[in-house]
Design an enzyme around this catalytic site. Sequence first.
Site, PDB file in Angstrom:
ATOM      1  N   ASP A 313       9.452  -8.189 -22.019  1.00 26.37           N
ATOM      2  CA  ASP A 313      10.061  -7.726 -20.771  1.00 26.37           C
ATOM      3  C   ASP A 313      11.584  -7.769 -20.837  1.00 26.37           C
ATOM      4  O   ASP A 313      12.249  -7.417 -19.866  1.00 26.37           O
ATOM      5  CB  ASP A 313       9.564  -8.578 -19.596  1.00 26.37           C
ATOM      6  CG  ASP A 313       8.926  -7.737 -18.509  1.00 26.37           C
ATOM      7  OD1 ASP A 313       8.751  -6.523 -18.722  1.00 26.37           O
ATOM      8  OD2 ASP A 313       8.611  -8.284 -17.433  1.00 26.37           O
ATOM      9  N   ASP A 457      -2.104 -16.437 -12.083  1.00 23.49           N
ATOM     10  CA  ASP A 457      -3.262 -16.871 -12.862  1.00 23.49           C
ATOM     11  C   ASP A 457      -4.387 -17.393 -11.971  1.00 23.49           C
ATOM     12  O   ASP A 457      -5.537 -16.935 -12.060  1.00 23.49           O
ATOM     13  CB  ASP A 457      -2.840 -17.927 -13.888  1.00 23.49           C
ATOM     14  CG  ASP A 457      -1.815 -18.906 -13.347  1.00 23.49           C
ATOM     15  OD1 ASP A 457      -1.689 -19.022 -12.108  1.00 23.49           O
ATOM     16  OD2 ASP A 457      -1.144 -19.573 -14.151  1.00 23.49           O
TER      17      ASP A 457
END
Length: 872
Positions: A313, A457
Site C-alpha cells: 500500500d 479481523d
Amino acid sequence: MSILTRWLLIPPVNARLIGRYRDYRRHGASAFSATLGCFWMILAWIFIPLEHPRWQRIRAEHKNLYPHINASRPRPLDPVRYLIQTCWLLIGASRKETPKPRRRAFSGLQNIRGRYHQWMNELPERVSHKTQHLDEKKELGHLSAGARRLILGIIVTFSLILALICVTQPFNPLAQFIFLMLLWGGALIVRRMPGRFSALMLIVLSLTVSCRYIWWRYTSTLNWDDPVSLVCGLILLFAETYAWIVLVLGYFQVVWPLNRQPVPLPKDMSLWPSVDIFVPTYNEDLNVVKNTIYASLGIDWPKDKLNIWILDDGGREEFRQFAQNVGVKYIARTTHEHAKAGNINNALKYAKGEFVSIFDCDHVPTRSFLQMTVGWFLKEKQLAMMQTPHHFFSPDPFERNLGRFRKTPNEGTLFYGLVQDGNDMWDATFFCGSCAVIRRKPLDEIGGIAVETVTEDAHTSLRLHRRGYTSAYMRIPQAAGLATESLSAHIGQRIRWARGMVQIFRLDNPLTGKGLKFAQRLCYVNAMFHFLSGIPRLIFLTAPLAFLLLHAYIIYAPALMIALFVLPHMIHASLTNSKIQGKYRHSFWSEIYETVLAWYIAPPTLVALINPHKGKFNVTAKGGLVEEEYVDWVISRPYIFLVLLNLVGVAVGIWRYFYGPPTEMLTVVVSMVWVFYNLIVLGGAVAVSVESKQVRRSHRVEMTMPAAIAREDGHLFSCTVQDFSDGGLGIKINGQAQILEGQKVNLLLKRGQQEYVFPTQVARVMGNEVGLKLMPLTTQQHIDFVQCTFARADTWALWQDSYPEDKPLESLLDILKLGFRGYRHLAEFAPSSVKGIFRVLTSLVSWVVSFIPRRPERSETAQPSDQALAQQ
C-alpha cells in the site's frame, strides 16, 4: 579509632582490626558504620566460637544464607537483620529431606499430607472406573427424548433453586464466616486434583461466593441517606458489576478448551487445494518483510498450487523490484481507502486460489503452516477460517522494560494460549488478522474483509459466523513475528483494538441480529467487554479515596462484613483463575496490564460508544530501536498523577487514624490497605514506562539445533546452535574450540535431508562458546538461512511449555518488587527539583525491606552449612 584500639588491644589484633575498618571503608561504608561493624565483629569473636568448623562452614556460605546482608559493607542494624534471617532459616526456610526426631509430629503431618495428595491424584481414575458402566449401558437410552429433556429440566431447576438459596440467604457474621470456611475448605480439597473436574468445581465455588457478594452489594451496602456516599457507592458498584460480568463470561469462555489437533492431508497431492498467501505492507522497512517472503517460499506445498503476493500500500519501487527478484507477485493500489482491509480486498480481485492465507509483514511462517491447518478444511466443508497463534520472538514492552522475557507469560499468552482455545469449543474463534487461513468462497459471500471498523479481523469472523460458517483454532504456533518496540506503540495498538471492538458492539452487536448461537454471542460480547475495562479500572484505583478524602461510605457496611464478603470474593476468583490460567497468565499481572492501558483506552472506547464512526486506522510500527534507557514521561504522566492522588489519600488516612472518630479506625485501615495496593500496582505501571535499551536490529532467538562449522583448511567441528538472528548466531562447540576471533568459517545447517553452507566470521570466542556474524549472503543463501532457522517446523512449538507454573503468593511478591522498582526509577529519572523527595521515600522503603528475611540462594555446598546452622 586507631588511638583507642592501640590502647585497648594487642598489636596483632589492632592491626587486623584496622585492616578490617579500612576494608569496610573501601567498600563504601560510612565511618560510623565501619566503626560499628568492627565493634560487632569484636563481640562476635568474644561470644561466638567462630573458629569452630560449623561456624566456618556458615561463614563460607554467607552469601547464600544471608543474600541481603553485605559482609564487606556493614550497616548499623545488621545484627538485627542477622537475627531475623537466622530465625527464618531455622523455622521457615528449612528444607531437610530427613526430619529430626524432635520434629516427628511435623513428619507425621507431612506423611498424612502426602497420602492425601496421592489419594486426590488417584480420585479421577477411580471415579472414571466406577462410572464406566454408565457409558456402556446407557441407562437412560431407553427413555424418549422428551423424557430425557424433562429429567434434565428437573435437575437444572433444582440446581438453580439451590444456587439461589446459597446466594440470597442472609447470614450473621459468624454464619457467613462458617459458610465461607466450608467453601474455602472445599476449594483447597479440589484444587490439587488433576483434570478438568477440579477446575469446574473451583468455578462453581467462585461463582457462589462472587454472586453472593454482588447480591449483598446491591441489597445491603448503599447509603441512601447521603447523596455523596450514594453517588460514589453507585460508581463503585458499576465497576464491580462490570468486573463480575467479565468474570462470569470469562469462566464460561474457558471452561472447556478444545485443544484441536491437526488433521492429516490426503496422500494424493492432486487433492490438495490451491492457496494464495497475502503479505500486506504499508510503511514497513523492506528488511522486515524479506524474512516473511523467504519463509513463505519454503512452505511445504505444491509449488503449482501456491501463490505468494506482496500487497504494497506504499507503492514502493524497491518492493516491486524485490518481488520480481524472488519470484513472487506484487500488487500496489492507486488509492488507499480502508487501510489493510481495503488492501486485502483489492488483492482478492486478482487472486483465484481456493484458500487465502494472510500474514502481517513481520510474521514469519514455518514450513509446516499449511500442512498443519488445511486438513481441517477438507474434513469440515462448513469451516470458513482457521486461526493459529500470534507468537512473538522479540520481547514486548512489558517483557523488555521489566526484564521478564520468557520468564513470565506475556500479555497475549492468555488470549492465544487459552481464550481462543475456549472460543473454539463454542465455535467462536476470532480471526486475528494474521497467521490464518480463510476459505475463499465464504469470504466472497460476505463481500471480503469487513471495512466498517478498524478491527476488520474480528468483524470479518463475526460476519462469517452469522452466515452459519464455522471457525477453528489450533494452539500450535506456526508463525512468529516482532512485538511492538515501545510502550507508546503498544498502547497505540491497543487503543485501535479497543476502539474497533466497541465499534463492532455498536454497529453489528452480537447480542442482536440473526445467525449466531447463544454461546457465540457470549464469547463475542466478552471480547468487547474486555476493552471496556479502562473506566472500571480507574474507578478501582481511586475508589478508597472517596472515603479518605470525601468521607463517603462507598460500601455502607461494617468493616468486618466488608472483609467477610470482599476478601472471599477476591481470593476465590484468584485461586480459580490461577488453576485455569496459571500456564498463560500469572496471578496479579492482569492488574499491571490493565492499569497501564486504562487511562488511554477509556476515552476512545467512550467516544466509540457514542459515535462509532469516529476514529481512524493506525499502523503499528515494528523493528525500531531504543538507543538509551529513559522514562517516557508523556506516557507515565497519568500514572504519576494517580500516584500523587493516592499519596494524598495516605496522608489524610494517617491523620484520620490518629485524630478521627475511634469508630472509623478499622474502616480507615481497610481503605489504607486498598490505597497501598493501588500504589503498588501504579508503581508497576511506572516501571513499565521506563524504556530499556534495544540496540539490536536483529533479535536473537534461543533454540537448540545441531550444526557444524568448517575452517578454511577444511577442518570440521560439530557444534550446537544456541541462538540465532537475521545477522548471526551463537554456537557451542562440542569439544575444544580451535578458532580465533576474526577468522572466517563456514556454518553447516540441515533442513530435512538437505545441508546448507553459510559464510560467517567469528565475532567472539568465550571458551567453547562462539559468536558468529553472517557474511553478506546471496538472495538464495538468505532464503535458505531463513528456512533453516525461523521457518523450521519445531522452532516455536515448545516456547509455551518453558513458562513456570503460577504460584499466587510468589506472583504477589513479584508485583510488590515491581511496584517498588517503579518508584526507584522515578527517583533516578525525576527532575532535580523533586528527585530528593523520591530518594528519601525510596530509601526509607529500602531500609524497611532490608529487614525482611530472604529464602537462601541454594547451592551445591549449601546443605552442610544449613545443617550446621540448625545445630548451633
